[in-house]
Design a protein around this motif. Structure first.
Motif, PDB file in Angstrom:
ATOM      1  N   CYS A  43      12.806  -0.726   6.516  1.00  0.00           N
ATOM      2  CA  CYS A  43      11.903   0.322   6.980  1.00  0.00           C
ATOM      3  C   CYS A  43      11.470   0.089   8.429  1.00  0.00           C
ATOM      4  CB  CYS A  43      10.690   0.399   6.058  1.00  0.00           C
ATOM      5  SG  CYS A  43       9.635   1.816   6.380  1.00  0.00           S
ATOM      6  N   VAL A 100       1.698   0.401   3.616  1.00  0.00           N
ATOM      7  CA  VAL A 100       2.289  -0.562   2.703  1.00  0.00           C
ATOM      8  C   VAL A 100       1.370  -0.680   1.483  1.00  0.00           C
ATOM      9  CG1 VAL A 100       3.059  -2.947   2.428  1.00  0.00           C
ATOM     10  CG2 VAL A 100       3.188  -1.850   4.682  1.00  0.00           C
ATOM     11  N   LEU A 152       6.425   2.179   0.513  1.00  0.00           N
ATOM     12  CA  LEU A 152       6.326   2.312   1.964  1.00  0.00           C
ATOM     13  C   LEU A 152       6.397   3.782   2.342  1.00  0.00           C
ATOM     14  CD1 LEU A 152       8.889  -0.492   2.843  1.00  0.00           C
ATOM     15  CD2 LEU A 152       6.407  -0.681   2.970  1.00  0.00           C
ATOM     16  N   LEU A 209      10.868  -3.845   3.449  1.00  0.00           N
ATOM     17  CA  LEU A 209      10.032  -3.773   4.650  1.00  0.00           C
ATOM     18  C   LEU A 209      10.887  -3.907   5.905  1.00  0.00           C
ATOM     19  CD1 LEU A 209       7.221  -3.655   5.996  1.00  0.00           C
ATOM     20  CD2 LEU A 209       7.162  -6.155   5.802  1.00  0.00           C
ATOM     21  N   LEU A 258       2.754   2.529   9.368  1.00  0.00           N
ATOM     22  CA  LEU A 258       3.560   2.242   8.191  1.00  0.00           C
ATOM     23  C   LEU A 258       2.603   1.815   7.085  1.00  0.00           C
ATOM     24  CD1 LEU A 258       6.314   1.971   6.866  1.00  0.00           C
ATOM     25  CD2 LEU A 258       6.489  -0.314   7.844  1.00  0.00           C
TER      26      LEU A 258
END
Length: 124
Positions: A34, A19, A6, A31, A17
């Protein structure tokens, strides 16, 4: 199995963001951590860049849907998806969520559309 990676970048009032790797029942905790950090530091206008995603399971999808609902209904933000490929995130299409969640072909398209929305929201 590809480890989840991330990273984020800021674009005005929005956060992208990024991924990559595998997003599953184990890695979804990363996740969540974050996303919570991004929301606390920068607000709830988030684009998830799924271009580097190798796999997403239903537990990860439920996390995405939970944040999408939270941000759009109670926090005045949004959660959009960019770069989702059918082969790696087919769960979006199988569940019908690909038709409900805001999805874009790539980050550039998501940024362009959400910039227009942010400007309209600020004018209201």
């Amino acid at each position: 199995m590809a480890a989840l990676e991330l990273s984020s970048s800021r674009h005005g009032d929005r956060t992208v963001l990024h991924v990559s790797g595998e997003l599953d029942i184990i890695s979804r905790a990363e996740l969540i951590t974050c996303l919570d950090k991004v929301i606390k530091q920068h607000g709830g206008k988030i684009i998830l860049d799924l271009t580097g995603l190798d796999f997403m399971d239903t537990s990860a999808l439920s996390t995405v849907v939970s944040y999408w609902k939270r941000l759009t209904t109670t926090e005045g933000g949004f959660l959009a998806l960019a770069g989702a490929q059918y082969r790696t995130s087919r769960v979006l299409w199988i569940t019908g969520l690909a038709q409900r969640l805001p999805m874009y072909d790539d980050v550039a398209a998501a940024l362009a559309d959400t910039e227009t929305r942010s400007a309209a929201d600020d004018a209201s």
